[in-house]
Design a protein around this motif. Structure first.
Motif, short mmCIF file in Angstrom:
data_model
loop_
_atom_site.label_atom_id
_atom_site.label_comp_id
_atom_site.label_asym_id
_atom_site.label_seq_id
_atom_site.Cartn_x
_atom_site.Cartn_y
_atom_site.Cartn_z
N ASP A 1 38.01 35.50 48.95
CA ASP A 1 37.77 35.03 47.58
C ASP A 1 38.15 33.56 47.46
O ASP A 1 39.02 33.18 46.67
N LYS B 1 34.17 40.23 53.17
CA LYS B 1 33.62 40.41 51.83
C LYS B 1 33.62 39.08 51.09
O LYS B 1 34.63 38.37 51.10
N LYS C 1 28.39 43.37 42.85
CA LYS C 1 28.49 44.33 41.73
C LYS C 1 27.30 44.22 40.79
O LYS C 1 27.43 43.93 39.59
N SER D 1 40.02 49.47 40.47
CA SER D 1 41.46 49.46 40.76
C SER D 1 42.28 48.92 39.59
O SER D 1 43.50 49.04 39.59
N TYR E 1 48.09 47.36 42.89
CA TYR E 1 48.08 47.50 44.35
C TYR E 1 48.79 48.76 44.81
O TYR E 1 49.78 49.19 44.24
N ARG F 1 44.09 38.70 48.47
CA ARG F 1 45.21 37.76 48.45
C ARG F 1 46.29 38.07 49.48
O ARG F 1 46.94 37.15 49.98
P1 BMP Z 1 42.95 41.10 45.92
O1 BMP Z 1 43.40 41.91 47.14
O2 BMP Z 1 43.23 39.65 46.05
O3 BMP Z 1 43.44 41.68 44.62
O4 BMP Z 1 41.34 41.18 45.88
C1 BMP Z 1 40.65 42.39 45.74
C2 BMP Z 1 39.15 42.18 45.93
O5 BMP Z 1 38.50 43.43 45.75
C3 BMP Z 1 38.53 41.23 44.90
O6 BMP Z 1 37.50 40.51 45.56
C4 BMP Z 1 37.94 42.15 43.86
O7 BMP Z 1 36.77 41.59 43.27
C5 BMP Z 1 37.59 43.40 44.65
N1 BMP Z 1 37.71 44.67 43.88
C6 BMP Z 1 38.90 45.10 43.32
O8 BMP Z 1 39.93 44.45 43.44
N2 BMP Z 1 38.92 46.28 42.62
C7 BMP Z 1 37.82 47.07 42.43
O9 BMP Z 1 37.91 48.12 41.83
C8 BMP Z 1 36.61 46.64 43.02
C9 BMP Z 1 36.56 45.45 43.74
O10 BMP Z 1 35.44 45.07 44.33
#
Ligand code: BMP
Length: 251
Positions: A39, A61, A94, A146, A203, A222
């Protein structure tokens, strides 16, 4: 909650979509269920990131529409790295519209997603026929998000899974719980060190998602791209993810 069913090992899943099969093949070969989410907002950062994490991932991704200097050159460079290091390119677009609009977005935008993406995400909100337009690209439906307070409740989840199982274009789904074994499960919201952010992200650890959700692939953003040493972080997530996956086969 009902106890999770016995996990089916990746090699025994009944995945028929060629891109799904390739993903499983790569996971077994590289011993990785890690998808890194790049990202990042410049091409230089993304290619440098891909070089560093490439050995440890099965897919990279992207969110193409956050890249300030997106160009065909970026895609050429990423395809080369993906070929050398053996991972797939995953556009987390998406989509969420009627089929005709999704088709235009998929094929005609400056991102030309249909030319290069092995995998794309789609909200199945538009129904079964809206998923027809993605040709041979592997579709991953978002059946549950999530983030805190997401509207993807049990009712939506069940209907979204039904549509996903009926569509020959869909190889898997994004969710935070176990899904039927004929679909691959992709789980974002994974971090070793954090429990959330200030914008609703939540998370879980790699151990939890493999054990409790029987996920097939964890998606980490991240946790890797913000790490001081990106390559080491990717390797750490790869190892922990794979060990947790193997462990979940014995539970
Ligand atoms: P991070 O680990 O930095 O929070 O990023 C998560 C990635 O997964 C982001 O690119 C987000 O768009 C994607 N994502 C998410 O976090 N939750 C969902 O339910 C669906 C996703 O695609």
């Amino acid at each position: 909650a009902a106890p999770a069913k016995q996990r089916i090992a990746l090699e025994n899943k009944k995945i028929v979509h060629p891109v799904g099969k390739r993903l499983v093949e790569l996971a077994l070969k590289k011993q990785s269920n890690l998808i890194a989410s790049a990202d990042l907002i410049t091409s230089a950062e993304i290619t440098a990131f891909a070089e560093k994490v490439g050995d440890h991932i099965v897919a990279l991704k992207l969110h193409s529409d956050i890249i300030q200097d997106f160009s065909d050159n970026l895609i050429t460079d990423l395809r080369k790295i993906a070929r050398e290091k053996e991972f797939l390119l995953f556009e987390d677009r998406k989509f969420g519209d009627i089929g005709n609009t999704q088709e235009l977005q998929f094929k005609k935008s400056i991102y030309k997603i249909s030319d290069w993406a092995d995998l794309v995400t789609v909200h199945p909100i538009g129904g079964l026929e809206s998923l027809k337009v993605f040709d041979n690209t592997g579709v991953i439906t978002i059946v549950e998000m999530s983030s805190k307070g997401t509207l993807t409740d049990d009712y939506y989840f069940t209907k979204a899974i039904n549509v996903s199982e009926q569509s020959g274009n869909v190889l898997g789904a994004v969710a935070q719980r176990q899904i039927p074994d004929n679909l691959l499960l992709f789980t974002p919201g994974v971090s070793i060190s954090s429990t959330g952010d200030s914008k609703g992200q939540q998370y879980n650890t790699p151990e939890l998602v493999f054990k409790n959700y029987h996920t097939d692939f964890m998606i980490v953003g991240r946790g890797i791209y913000k790490a001081a040493d990106v390559k080491t972080a990717a390797k750490e997530y790869q190892t922990l993810g794979w060990v947790s996956y193997l462990q979940s086969l014995n539970d």
